[in-house]
Write a protein that holds these residues in place. Structure first.
Motif, PDB file in Angstrom:
ATOM      1  N   GLY A  80      79.795  19.554  34.926  1.00 47.99           N
ATOM      2  CA  GLY A  80      81.100  20.193  34.834  1.00 47.99           C
ATOM      3  C   GLY A  80      81.093  21.553  34.184  1.00 47.99           C
ATOM      4  N   LYS A  81      79.908  22.053  33.860  1.00 51.36           N
ATOM      5  CA  LYS A  81      79.819  23.361  33.198  1.00 51.36           C
ATOM      6  C   LYS A  81      78.985  24.325  34.021  1.00 51.36           C
ATOM      7  CE  LYS A  81      80.457  21.773  28.458  1.00 51.36           C
ATOM      8  NZ  LYS A  81      79.938  21.860  27.058  1.00 51.36           N
ATOM      9  N   GLN A  82      79.139  25.591  33.704  1.00 46.13           N
ATOM     10  CA  GLN A  82      78.351  26.611  34.386  1.00 46.13           C
ATOM     11  C   GLN A  82      76.933  26.651  33.828  1.00 46.13           C
ATOM     12  OE1 GLN A  82      80.564  30.312  34.009  1.00 46.13           O
ATOM     13  NE2 GLN A  82      81.461  30.008  36.024  1.00 46.13           N
ATOM     14  N   ARG A  83      76.022  27.112  34.652  1.00 47.97           N
ATOM     15  CA  ARG A  83      74.649  27.296  34.199  1.00 47.97           C
ATOM     16  C   ARG A  83      74.632  28.407  33.143  1.00 47.97           C
ATOM     17  NH1 ARG A  83      69.944  27.426  38.664  1.00 47.97           N
ATOM     18  NH2 ARG A  83      71.180  25.590  39.230  1.00 47.97           N
ATOM     19  N   GLU A  84      73.886  28.166  32.076  1.00 50.49           N
ATOM     20  CA  GLU A  84      73.835  29.144  30.991  1.00 50.49           C
ATOM     21  C   GLU A  84      72.398  29.419  30.583  1.00 50.49           C
ATOM     22  OE1 GLU A  84      75.730  27.605  27.458  1.00 50.49           O
ATOM     23  OE2 GLU A  84      74.377  25.903  27.308  1.00 50.49           O
ATOM     24  N   LEU A  85      72.195  30.624  30.086  1.00 52.36           N
ATOM     25  CA  LEU A  85      70.884  31.008  29.587  1.00 52.36           C
ATOM     26  C   LEU A  85      70.605  30.281  28.273  1.00 52.36           C
ATOM     27  CD1 LEU A  85      68.359  32.876  29.648  1.00 52.36           C
ATOM     28  CD2 LEU A  85      69.725  34.510  28.324  1.00 52.36           C
ATOM     29  N   VAL A  86      69.404  29.722  28.175  1.00 53.36           N
ATOM     30  CA  VAL A  86      68.971  29.087  26.932  1.00 53.36           C
ATOM     31  C   VAL A  86      68.037  30.030  26.175  1.00 53.36           C
ATOM     32  CG1 VAL A  86      67.702  27.165  25.931  1.00 53.36           C
ATOM     33  CG2 VAL A  86      69.174  26.786  27.931  1.00 53.36           C
ATOM     34  N   ALA A  87      67.015  30.517  26.861  1.00 54.25           N
ATOM     35  CA  ALA A  87      66.045  31.407  26.236  1.00 54.25           C
ATOM     36  C   ALA A  87      65.317  32.174  27.324  1.00 54.25           C
ATOM     37  CB  ALA A  87      65.051  30.629  25.384  1.00 54.25           C
ATOM     38  N   ASN A  92      63.449  21.273  19.416  1.00 54.52           N
ATOM     39  CA  ASN A  92      63.475  20.413  18.233  1.00 54.52           C
ATOM     40  C   ASN A  92      64.919  20.166  17.793  1.00 54.52           C
ATOM     41  OD1 ASN A  92      60.628  20.520  18.192  1.00 54.52           O
ATOM     42  ND2 ASN A  92      60.667  22.329  16.865  1.00 54.52           N
ATOM     43  N   SER A  93      65.090  19.157  16.975  1.00 54.34           N
ATOM     44  CA  SER A  93      66.417  18.826  16.436  1.00 54.34           C
ATOM     45  C   SER A  93      67.452  18.750  17.554  1.00 54.34           C
ATOM     46  CB  SER A  93      66.844  19.870  15.399  1.00 54.34           C
ATOM     47  OG  SER A  93      65.911  19.967  14.354  1.00 54.34           O
ATOM     48  N   LEU A  94      67.113  18.042  18.584  1.00 50.48           N
ATOM     49  CA  LEU A  94      67.986  17.983  19.753  1.00 50.48           C
ATOM     50  C   LEU A  94      69.314  17.316  19.423  1.00 50.48           C
ATOM     51  CD1 LEU A  94      65.262  17.231  22.393  1.00 50.48           C
ATOM     52  CD2 LEU A  94      66.942  19.067  22.566  1.00 50.48           C
ATOM     53  N   LYS A  95      70.357  17.843  20.052  1.00 51.45           N
ATOM     54  CA  LYS A  95      71.713  17.356  19.848  1.00 51.45           C
ATOM     55  C   LYS A  95      72.247  16.792  21.174  1.00 51.45           C
ATOM     56  CE  LYS A  95      72.638  21.067  16.535  1.00 51.45           C
ATOM     57  NZ  LYS A  95      73.537  22.203  16.196  1.00 51.45           N
ATOM     58  N   LEU A  96      73.288  15.989  21.045  1.00 47.75           N
ATOM     59  CA  LEU A  96      73.891  15.414  22.244  1.00 47.75           C
ATOM     60  C   LEU A  96      74.280  16.506  23.234  1.00 47.75           C
ATOM     61  CD1 LEU A  96      76.198  12.655  20.708  1.00 47.75           C
ATOM     62  CD2 LEU A  96      73.913  12.391  21.677  1.00 47.75           C
ATOM     63  N   GLU A  97      74.776  17.609  22.708  1.00 41.90           N
ATOM     64  CA  GLU A  97      75.253  18.692  23.572  1.00 41.90           C
ATOM     65  C   GLU A  97      74.129  19.455  24.261  1.00 41.90           C
ATOM     66  OE1 GLU A  97      76.068  18.134  20.365  1.00 41.90           O
ATOM     67  OE2 GLU A  97      76.236  20.028  19.240  1.00 41.90           O
ATOM     68  N   ASP A  98      72.888  19.134  23.959  1.00 42.90           N
ATOM     69  CA  ASP A  98      71.763  19.741  24.677  1.00 42.90           C
ATOM     70  C   ASP A  98      71.484  19.027  25.993  1.00 42.90           C
ATOM     71  OD1 ASP A  98      70.165  20.153  21.500  1.00 42.90           O
ATOM     72  OD2 ASP A  98      71.149  21.712  22.696  1.00 42.90           O
ATOM     73  N   THR A  99      72.159  17.924  26.227  1.00 43.13           N
ATOM     74  CA  THR A  99      71.980  17.187  27.474  1.00 43.13           C
ATOM     75  C   THR A  99      72.386  18.049  28.659  1.00 43.13           C
ATOM     76  OG1 THR A  99      72.320  15.027  26.437  1.00 43.13           O
ATOM     77  CG2 THR A  99      72.750  15.195  28.803  1.00 43.13           C
ATOM     78  N   ALA A 100      71.460  18.209  29.596  1.00 42.06           N
ATOM     79  CA  ALA A 100      71.700  19.064  30.757  1.00 42.06           C
ATOM     80  C   ALA A 100      70.484  19.005  31.680  1.00 42.06           C
ATOM     81  CB  ALA A 100      71.942  20.506  30.325  1.00 42.06           C
ATOM     82  N   VAL A 101      70.646  19.588  32.846  1.00 47.93           N
ATOM     83  CA  VAL A 101      69.488  19.872  33.695  1.00 47.93           C
ATOM     84  C   VAL A 101      68.979  21.253  33.300  1.00 47.93           C
ATOM     85  CG1 VAL A 101      68.624  20.207  36.028  1.00 47.93           C
ATOM     86  CG2 VAL A 101      70.379  18.469  35.583  1.00 47.93           C
ATOM     87  N   TYR A 102      67.724  21.334  32.989  1.00 46.63           N
ATOM     88  CA  TYR A 102      67.109  22.586  32.549  1.00 46.63           C
ATOM     89  C   TYR A 102      66.327  23.184  33.718  1.00 46.63           C
ATOM     90  CZ  TYR A 102      68.405  21.792  27.735  1.00 46.63           C
ATOM     91  OH  TYR A 102      69.119  21.625  26.572  1.00 46.63           O
TER      92      TYR A 102
END
Length: 120
Positions: free
Chosen positions: A42-49, A83-93
């Motif tokens: 339900g969200k747009q693709r976003e840059l991580v790094a 590291n220190s992964l959070k619930l909100e990191d759930t996504a297709v990378y």
């Protein structure tokens, strides 16, 4: 043409770690940059790094201090240590690379995506 193949996704508990890998192959003369994006439902693709050929890296504010991007230029591989992964990191990378092909043409390519799921 170039191809990107990712690996390393999976299921991890909150607070845990994962490392993603992405290897480029094909008729590549030079890789200008490699990066990771993510897309949650339900969200747009976003840059991580993203990391440039000179080694300069930039991160999304939400992952600074937790994620590290690095490359092995000889292997045409980019890594994302999470590291220190959070619930909100759930996504297709998704892996992304800007390249110069042996023909001289430039191109931007995407991997097929790898699922990262963080559970509580």
């Amino acid at each position: 043409q170039a191809q990107l193949v990712e690996s390393g996704g999976g299921l991890v508990q909150a607070g845990g770690s994962l490392r993603l890998s992405c290897t480029a192959s094909g008729s590549i003369s030079r890789i200008n940059d490699m990066g990771w994006y993510r897309q949650a439902p339900g969200k747009q693709r976003e840059l991580v790094a993203i990391i440039l050929s000179g080694g300069v890296a930039n991160y999304a504010q939400s992952v600074k201090g937790r994620f590290t991007i690095s490359t092995d230029n000889a292997k045409k591989t980019v890594y994302l240590q999470m590291n220190s992964l959070k619930l909100e990191d759930t996504a297709v990378y998704y892996c992304n690379a800007g390249v110069i092909l042996e023909t001289g043409a430039t191109g931007r390519y995407w991997g097929q995506g790898t699922q990262v799921t963080v559970s509580s």
